[in-house]
Scaffold this active site. Structure first.
Site, PDB file in Angstrom:
ATOM      1  CE1 TYR A 204      81.136  59.464  29.070  1.00 27.94           C
ATOM      2  CE2 TYR A 204      80.744  58.484  31.218  1.00 27.94           C
ATOM      3  CZ  TYR A 204      80.316  59.257  30.162  1.00 27.94           C
ATOM      4  OH  TYR A 204      79.071  59.843  30.195  1.00 27.94           O
ATOM      5  CG  ASP A 245      82.460  60.614  25.428  1.00 28.16           C
ATOM      6  OD1 ASP A 245      82.817  61.729  24.996  1.00 28.16           O
ATOM      7  OD2 ASP A 245      81.325  60.407  25.904  1.00 28.16           O
ATOM      8  CG  HIS A 348      78.815  58.997  21.860  1.00 30.01           C
ATOM      9  ND1 HIS A 348      79.844  59.893  21.995  1.00 30.01           N
ATOM     10  CD2 HIS A 348      77.923  59.315  22.838  1.00 30.01           C
ATOM     11  CE1 HIS A 348      79.607  60.708  23.007  1.00 30.01           C
ATOM     12  NE2 HIS A 348      78.446  60.375  23.534  1.00 30.01           N
TER      13      HIS A 348
END
Length: 557
Positions: A204, A245, A348
């Site tokens: 992330y 991500d 998302h």
């Protein structure tokens, strides 16, 4: 540096196999549709051994998962298991879990059929964090938290850190303190029967806040550390997949409004925009790796949308979530990539890829597995144990009963001694003493009782029929309702005359529909002011269904 699309030049070698399996593969044009939950993945696995990996920025693992959890109030173990079943992947990587170890509960961490691994933020609670759930059939041989190795316990770790002399110890500690990376290493078997090593890096990546230039520098150093670690793993002979991500719009096709962004996608890797920072490919992946992103050449294949502007219905978003793999792995094993935009519950959507390899599970989970944490392994006492009745030993129970019987006999003897020592009142005094409770319910002798044969004088009134009584009740209820309605209208008109009420919303110029009121939150002279804007969701300017440019300041009251 070679940056390749998802399908390589050798994609024709496995095109026939994909056609036989019914896979919605992604070609060079990227025109094939993304598979949904209804795709026949299970039929695919019966035909050929496949490994399916999915990545999802869940935006808080403890919050209700809309669209996946039918019972938001009971999103615990059953709901989390349902989420994993819906994603139907051998390895599920979650980002932005927003949970720390002190608040992680067993129903979220221990799911039947899976082994899980968490990386927590050590600076802030409810911030960042990643987690990886592996099916028991894909149990990793090693797992490790962080990229620098400072969090490694040297027992079941992945290893292979590379040359990190360019980083200081304080910098490495800061880069790994936010719980942004988690590594799991797996044994895989190819279609030729060869066993190889595959390392998944669940990341992330930091967000570059335009108002905080130090976060941009932090983000670029995180990318550099990620690149160093991935290259070291590749040099050691392991295949590498980086998924998660990345907080990066890689190319102009990955953003709806790429033309008006504040940076150049190729020339300014450090620039940023309101939606997604821009980063050149040479900083995203190792030099020996290829991009295996989800449909890299398909327009509108976005993975993130603004919740505030309601941009998801019109697909006005950007692509921040990717699956990256080394060149050899992409060419030999990658079969398809996909998006799951119908999965709600976060800003998302999940992304994933399918590999034509089978997993060789380890015999035992690595020490980082959550089931070995003291609070979940049963080695740490919990407050709940002090509030639950424990089963007693039969010998102890019998001795306790004997002690209880002896205590009761002694209490009876003490009561008998007290009664014998108490003076007894005379019979006359007892009659004037405390009354019995039944005396209050007996008829008093001082009041004459009415004769049961006493007849009341007739008043000369004719008794009503049942229909007349019903009609009288209906009329009475209608009168009361009308009176209450008149009183409510009177009160409403009075308060409207006193307070005036809210003014009607203005109509937007583009659609002639009522606007919505918003408040300025950006620091400046207009902070806190109210304004009106179009109520429709944000979308492409060419779409007539999207928000128009109407703007009007609200008059101060």
């Amino acid at each position: 540096m070679c940056v390749r699309p998802f399908r390589s030049t050798q994609e024709n070698a496995c095109a026939n196999a994909r056609g036989r399996l019914g896979l919605a593969g992604v070609g060079a044009s990227g025109s094939s549709p993304a598979p949904r939950f209804g795709a026949s993945w299970k039929a695919l696995r019966f035909s050929v051994k496949m490994l399916r990996v999915v990545s999802w920025n869940i935006n808080g693992i403890r919050r209700p998962l809309q669209g996946v959890c039918e019972e938001p109030s009971n999103c615990t173990a059953m709901a989390m298991g349902r989420v994993l079943d819906k994603l139907d992947a051998d390895i599920v990587c979650l980002q932005e879990t927003k949970v720390t170890r002190d608040v992680l509960t067993e129903p979220l961490a221990i799911i039947e059929g899976y082994n899980s691994y968490f990386s927590f933020s050590r600076n802030r609670s409810g911030y960042s964090g990643v987690a990886t759930f592996c099916k028991d059939s894909a149990t990793p041989v090693a797992a490790e938290e962080g990229l620098s190795g400072l969090l490694a316990t040297h027992n079941g770790d992945v290893g292979c850190y590379g040359n990190m002399d360019e980083f200081t110890q304080e910098e490495l500690r800061a880069l790994d303190s936010e719980g942004r990376a988690l590594l799991t290493q797996h044994k895989i078997r190819t279609s030729e029967g060869k066993e190889k090593t595959l390392t998944l890096i669940n990341v992330y990546c930091p967000h570059a806040d335009p108002g905080k230039p130090e976060r941009l520098a932090f983000k670029m150093r995180f990318y550099r550390l990620l690149q160093t670690r991935a290259e070291a793993l590749l040099a050691a002979g392991s295949h590498v997949i980086i998924l998660g991500d990345l907080n990066t719009a890689h190319r102009p096709i990955d953003h709806w409004d790429a033309v008006n962004l504040e940076c150049s996608f190729e020339d300014d890797p450090g620039g940023s925009s309101n939606q997604a920072p821009c980063l050149s490919a040479r900083l995203m992946v190792p030099s020996r790796a290829s991009i295996a992103g989800s449909m890299p050449k398909q327009e509108g294949a976005f993975t993130c949308w603004s919740v505030v502007s309601g941009a998801r219905p019109l697909n006005y978003g950007c692509r921040l979530d990717y699956v990256l793999g080394d060149r050899t792995l992409v060419i030999d094993t990658f079969q398809a990539s996909f998006l799951l935009p119908e999965v709600m519950g976060s800003d998302h959507c999940p992304v994933g890829a399918v590999l034509s390899v089978s997993s060789v599970p380890a015999k035992q989970c690595p020490p980082l597995c959550t089931r070995f944490l003291p609070e979940f392994a049963g080695t740490q006492l919990k407050i709940l144990r002090f509030l639950v009745r424990l089963e007693q030993d039969p010998v102890f129970r019998q001795s306790a009963l004997q002690l209880s019987d002896q205590t009761q006999v002694q209490m009876r003897q003490n009561k008998a001694r007290v009664r014998s020592a108490r003076p007894r009142p005379s019979q006359a005094g007892s009659s004037r003493g405390q009354k019995n409770l039944r005396s209050y319910f007996q008829p008093s002798s001082s009041h004459p009782q009415a004769s049961p044969n006493l007849e009341l004088p007739s008043l000369g009134m004719t008794p009503k029929t049942q229909e007349e009584e019903v009609m009288a009740k209906v009329v009475e209820e209608q009168a009361k309702a009308s009176e209450a309605k008149d009183e409510k209208e009177l009160r409403t008109s009075f308060w409207k005359s006193v307070l005036g009420g809210p003014s009607p919303m203005p109509l937007c110029g583009g659609h002639g529909e009522p606007c919505v009121m918003r408040t300025v939150k950006k620091p400046g002279p207009n902070l806190g002011r109210h304004f009106y804007m179009c109520a429709r969701p944000r979308g492409p300017p060419t779409d007539p269904a999207s928000r128009c440019n109407f703007f009007l300041w609200s008059r101060p009251s």
